[in-house]
Design an enzyme around this catalytic site. Sequence first.
Site, short mmCIF file in Angstrom:
data_model
loop_
_atom_site.label_atom_id
_atom_site.label_comp_id
_atom_site.label_asym_id
_atom_site.label_seq_id
_atom_site.Cartn_x
_atom_site.Cartn_y
_atom_site.Cartn_z
N ASP A 1 42.50 34.37 23.90
CA ASP A 1 42.20 33.92 25.27
C ASP A 1 41.25 34.87 25.99
OD1 ASP A 1 43.94 31.68 25.14
OD2 ASP A 1 45.65 32.97 25.59
N ASP B 1 46.23 27.94 29.11
CA ASP B 1 46.58 27.99 27.70
C ASP B 1 48.01 27.47 27.56
OD1 ASP B 1 46.48 28.87 24.91
OD2 ASP B 1 47.86 30.44 25.56
N CYS C 1 28.80 56.10 58.38
CA CYS C 1 28.92 57.24 57.45
C CYS C 1 29.00 56.74 56.02
CB CYS C 1 30.17 58.06 57.76
SG CYS C 1 30.20 58.83 59.37
N ASP D 1 47.39 34.38 27.56
CA ASP D 1 48.16 35.58 27.19
C ASP D 1 47.77 36.17 25.84
OD1 ASP D 1 49.27 33.48 25.65
OD2 ASP D 1 51.10 34.64 25.39
N CYS E 1 32.97 56.66 60.57
CA CYS E 1 32.78 55.22 60.80
C CYS E 1 32.05 54.60 59.62
CB CYS E 1 32.01 54.97 62.09
SG CYS E 1 30.29 55.49 61.99
#
Length: 753
Positions: free
Chosen positions: A650, A448, A47, A646, A44
Site C-alpha cells: 500500500d 484497502d 522576525c 496497512d 513577531c
Amino acid sequence: MSGNASITYDEDTINVAEIIDTIKKTGYKVEDDKIVLNIKGMSCSACAARIEQVLKTKQGITQASVNLPLNRAVVYYNQSLIDRSQIIDEINAVGFSATEYSDLEIDSIDENRNKEIKNLKIQLIIAIVFSLPLFSAMFFNMAGINTILSNGYFQLALATVVQFYVGRRFFLGAYHSLKGGGANMDVLVITGTLSAYLYSVYSVFKGLNEYYFEASAVIITLVLLGKYLETVAKGKTSEAIKKLMDLKAKTARVIRDNIEVEIPIEEVTKGDIIVVRPGEKIPVDGIIKQGNSSIDESMLTGESVPVDKEAGDIVIGATINKYGSFKYEATKIGKDTALAKIIKLVEDAQVSKAPVQRLADKIAGVFVPTVVTIAIITFIATYIYTGVFSRSLIHAVAVLVIACPCSLGLATPTAIMVGTGKGAENGVLIKGGEYLEKAHKLEAIVLDKTGTITKGKPELTDIKPIGSQEDELLLISARAELLSEHPLSKAVIEKAKDMNIELEEPEEFKAIPGKGIESIVDGVNIVIGNRKLMEMKDINIDAVSKDITELQNQGKTAIIVAKEGQVIGTLGIADVIKKSSKQAIEGMKNMDIEVYMLTGDNELTAKTIAKQVGIDNIIADVLPQDKSNIVEKLKQEGKTVGMVGDGINDAPALAIADVGFAIAAGADVAVEAADITLMRGDLNDVLLAINLSKRTMRTIRQNLFWAFIYNVAGIPLAALGFLNPMIAGGAMAFSSVSVVSNSLRLKKYKLRR
C-alpha cells in the site's frame, strides 16, 4: 542509482521539504539534510519572516520554516555547500540567538519558558508601578488639579525607567532587527514610544507643559502585558508534547547477573531482560519472553480497553501493565521507541507550515516597512492639515503601535500546534500542518480491504458438522491442526482455545503445501484441506458440496474435514470485518465522500465484503503495483483523494494520495509513507481526522480574519486620530492574546462522541 535532479515547482503550492519527503517515500535517498533550531529573540511574525528570508538567500539552503510560537526553525540544506554551524551563524548574524534543538529536551524547554515568564512578570510589575502615576496624572490634569504628578521632571524620571529599563528588550530587538536589514514589531514599538518620550522631554526643558510620557510608558506596559499573556498561552499550545514526554517511565527493573536491579531508563540496553509487575509502566519497547498480562495501551491508541498479552507479543514503552507479571526483552530503546517516534512526529508537525500560512508570512515580510511609511505619511498629512506638531506625532505613534503584526504571525501556527496535539492525544498522528489542512478537502477515499476494512487475520466463522456436534468437529480439527503454522490452521486453533477446549498434539502430523494437512489423532486418520486434497485422497465430498458453495458465495474459505476417509463436516474461515468499518464508511458517505474498496481478492469475495459495509465502488483483482495507478487516476479526474492502507504494497498508493492514512499495526513502510497514522487501526479515526481538520481550519480562518481586520481597520482609525496610542497599545496586546486563546479553544473540542 545516484545522480542529480532538477525540479521546477510552484512554491505557493509545495515547498522543497515536501518534494524531498515525496522522493524519500519512493525509497530513494536525497542529499538534503535537516536541522532543527531553537531561536531566541523573535518578537513577531516579521522576525520569523526575516530569518526565513535570510536563510533562503544562502547557497546550500533549500528550505527554511520558522515557527513563532515554538521559537523553532527547521532548515533543509545541502551538506556539501553549507554546514550546521554556518546556518546557526547566519541566524546569529541578524540579531537572533540560535542553538541546535535536541529531541526530548522537555526539562530545558520548561525551564527556559518558566524563566522567560518570570522575567516578564517582574518587568511588568515594575512597568505598572511606574506607569500608574503617569496615567493618573493625565486625569488630574484633565480635572485641572495640580499635584506632584503633574511635574514634568517627576514624570520624566518615572517614564525614563519604563522607556529604557523595562523597554530595553524592545531596544535590543529593534537594534538586532535593523542591523540584520529588517524591521520587526520592536521597531514599531520603539519608534512610536521613543517619539512620544523625546517630544515630552523637549517640552519639559522648553517649559511647554505638553507631555506624553504616559503614552510612551503605558504603551510599553500594555505591549509587555500582551507579551506576558501570550507567552503563558503559547506554553499551553505545546502541552500535548509535554504530556507525551511525561508518559515515559523513569526507571526499569532489569536482570543483571541473575539479580533484579532497578536502573534509570537511560541505562537500559537492547537485549536486557526487564521485569514488569502489576500497575507499573513498561519502560521501553520489547517482546514478552515469560508470563502474561493485560496492558492499558490507551496512551498509544486512545482505546481504554486493556489488551491481553502473552509470550511472543510486543509491548510498548510507557503503556501500563494492569494485572499480571511478566519478563520481556528490550528491543527498542531511546529514540527508537514508539513513544519517542510519536513525540518526534508531533514536534515535526507543529513546526511545519500549512499552505494557508504562507500568505500571512508573505504579508508579514513587508508589513513593518509599509506601516512605518504609513506612519510618516500620517505625520506629514496631519501636520499639513492641522499645523499642530504634537497632534501629528500622536497620530503617527498610534499607527505604529496599532499595526504590530503579532496576531498575524500567531494565527496559523498556534492552531496547527493545538490541532496536531489534539490528534495525538486521540491516537491520530498527523505529520504536518499541510496534511491537517488537506484532510477536510477530501472528495474520495480509497480503502484497502485486508487489514483496513477487515481485521487482516483469518477467523473461524462457521462450523458445519455431519452426524456430530459442533464442539466435537472443532476438537478433532484443532488437534489435527495443532502443529501447523498455516494462518488458516491457526484460526481453527484460536477458536478452540477461545472455547476453552483442551488440545493435545497429534501422534503424527504432515503438512501438504497448497492443499492442507494429514494427522493421526488417537490412532484415527484425519485429513483437512481443500477440494484438491480430497481428490488426491479419493474422498467423496458430495455430502458437503452444498455447504462449500454456500460458504464460497459468502466470500469465505471452505475447509473440508475427513475422518478415516469419510467427510465429517466443513469449516468456514474468513477475514472478518472490523466492527467499526460499516459505521465509519456510512460516516464518510454522509460527508459526501466517495468511498472505493481496493483489493487483490477475487470479485466475488470483494462484492461480499463491500455489500456488508455499504461500499458501491469496488476494484478487485488488483496487483500490488497497480494500487498507486488507481489513486493517480482518481486524482487526474480532479478529485482530492485519501488512501487508507496497512501493508507494504500500500506504501506507493499512500505516498501518491493527497492524504495517506496508515493503520499503525501495519507495516513500518506503510506508516512511513503515510501522512496520518491511525494508532487504533479504527476507520472511524479517518472521520476524526477530517473533523479535526475542519475544526482547525475554521479556527485558522477566524484567527486570520480577526488579525487582518484588526490591522486593516485599526491603521486608518489611528491615522485619522480616532485611536490614541494607549488604546492602540491595549488593542494590539488584546489582539495577540485573543488569537492564541481562540486556538486554545480547540483543546476543549470533543473529537470522540
